[in-house]
Design a protein around this motif. Structure first.
Motif, PDB file in Angstrom:
ATOM      1  N   VAL A  68      20.823  13.752  53.896  1.00 31.69           N
ATOM      2  CA  VAL A  68      21.311  13.755  55.268  1.00 31.69           C
ATOM      3  C   VAL A  68      22.441  12.737  55.413  1.00 31.69           C
ATOM      4  CG1 VAL A  68      20.669  13.269  57.668  1.00 31.69           C
ATOM      5  CG2 VAL A  68      19.116  14.563  56.199  1.00 31.69           C
ATOM      6  N   ASN A  69      23.476  13.128  56.131  1.00 31.65           N
ATOM      7  CA  ASN A  69      24.682  12.344  56.438  1.00 31.65           C
ATOM      8  C   ASN A  69      25.677  12.246  55.291  1.00 31.65           C
ATOM      9  OD1 ASN A  69      24.082  11.861  59.155  1.00 31.65           O
ATOM     10  ND2 ASN A  69      22.793  10.125  58.605  1.00 31.65           N
ATOM     11  N   ASN A  70      25.384  12.799  54.128  1.00 32.75           N
ATOM     12  CA  ASN A  70      26.368  12.858  53.055  1.00 32.75           C
ATOM     13  C   ASN A  70      27.215  14.112  53.219  1.00 32.75           C
ATOM     14  OD1 ASN A  70      25.388  10.520  51.937  1.00 32.75           O
ATOM     15  ND2 ASN A  70      24.552  11.489  50.101  1.00 32.75           N
ATOM     16  N   THR A  71      28.446  14.054  52.703  1.00 29.63           N
ATOM     17  CA  THR A  71      29.318  15.230  52.733  1.00 29.63           C
ATOM     18  C   THR A  71      29.455  15.793  51.323  1.00 29.63           C
ATOM     19  OG1 THR A  71      31.364  13.971  52.409  1.00 29.63           O
ATOM     20  CG2 THR A  71      30.626  14.314  54.695  1.00 29.63           C
ATOM     21  N   TYR A  72      29.765  17.096  51.261  1.00 28.14           N
ATOM     22  CA  TYR A  72      29.830  17.790  49.977  1.00 28.14           C
ATOM     23  C   TYR A  72      30.839  18.931  50.033  1.00 28.14           C
ATOM     24  CZ  TYR A  72      25.228  15.597  49.570  1.00 28.14           C
ATOM     25  OH  TYR A  72      24.202  14.696  49.547  1.00 28.14           O
ATOM     26  N   THR A  73      31.280  19.352  48.858  1.00 24.41           N
ATOM     27  CA  THR A  73      31.953  20.631  48.697  1.00 24.41           C
ATOM     28  C   THR A  73      30.904  21.574  48.122  1.00 24.41           C
ATOM     29  OG1 THR A  73      34.106  19.634  48.278  1.00 24.41           O
ATOM     30  CG2 THR A  73      33.780  21.892  47.483  1.00 24.41           C
ATOM     31  N   VAL A  74      30.703  22.713  48.771  1.00 28.32           N
ATOM     32  CA  VAL A  74      29.698  23.678  48.323  1.00 28.32           C
ATOM     33  C   VAL A  74      30.413  24.999  48.036  1.00 28.32           C
ATOM     34  CG1 VAL A  74      27.545  24.867  48.896  1.00 28.32           C
ATOM     35  CG2 VAL A  74      27.958  22.552  49.759  1.00 28.32           C
ATOM     36  N   THR A  75      30.159  25.548  46.854  1.00 32.57           N
ATOM     37  CA  THR A  75      30.789  26.813  46.458  1.00 32.57           C
ATOM     38  C   THR A  75      29.739  27.789  45.937  1.00 32.57           C
ATOM     39  OG1 THR A  75      31.210  25.958  44.224  1.00 32.57           O
ATOM     40  CG2 THR A  75      32.985  25.712  45.836  1.00 32.57           C
ATOM     41  N   ASN A  76      30.087  29.065  45.998  1.00 34.25           N
ATOM     42  CA  ASN A  76      29.295  30.151  45.398  1.00 34.25           C
ATOM     43  C   ASN A  76      27.866  30.224  45.937  1.00 34.25           C
ATOM     44  OD1 ASN A  76      31.594  30.496  43.855  1.00 34.25           O
ATOM     45  ND2 ASN A  76      30.778  29.368  42.133  1.00 34.25           N
TER      46      ASN A  76
END
Length: 166
Positions: A68-76
């Motif tokens: 929670v509260n972390n950011t990410y790049t999510v693909t596929n």
């Protein structure tokens, strides 16, 4: 050239390869038939949210990565129609992680937290709300009502009397 980020609002079933930048707003574990899976709410830079499901088979892979509260790049990932009985998001689709889903760029995006949309008690009482959509409320627990066990279950039901602070 790097593939550009797409918005959560644009997610649909027309394609399978997506790339989104998101912040984890909320995360919880669901236990069903003695199996655990993870569900989350992602929010993007526009404040749009979407419900996310990580199946049991992928729980171990992502449990130590997504917070929670972390950011990410999510693909596929796989967009599916949001046919949940109680929806955590107005988005018509949910995101289901698959074996090819990738999560990277931890905390490299500037994404504000999800805006809460508080529903006044008066609208709830008057029926001016979607009964399949979870809403945000704020109030004071004025009284704790009776407790009882659900038949054939270890679950306990507790009734609360809330006082609207608006």
């Amino acid at each position: 050239m790097a593939k550009p980020f797409e918005k959560i609002n644009d997610i649909n079933k027309m394609k399978e390869l997506w790339k989104i930048a998101v912040k984890v707003h909320h995360q919880w574990t669901v236990i069903s038939n003695n199996k655990e899976h993870i569900e989350l709410i992602f929010v993007d830079a526009n404040g749009t949210d979407v419900h996310v499901i990580l199946p049991t088979t992928l729980k171990a892979t992502f449990d130590s990565v997504l917070f929670v509260n972390n950011t990410y790049t999510v693909t596929n990932f796989l967009p599916q129609i949001n046919d949940l009985m109680f929806k955590t998001s107005e988005h018509p689709f949910v995101i289901r992680f698959i074996a090819g889903t990738r999560v990277s760029d931890i905390n490299k995006h500037e994404i504000p937290g999800k805006r809460l949309n508080f529903k006044p008690f008066s609208e709830i009482i008057s029926g001016n709300w979607r009964n399949d959509l979870l809403v945000d409320v704020i109030g004071l627990v004025e009284e704790i009502g009776y407790k009882h066990m659900s038949a054939g279950s270890k679950k306990q039901q507790v009734n609360l009397i809330l006082k609207d602070l608006v």
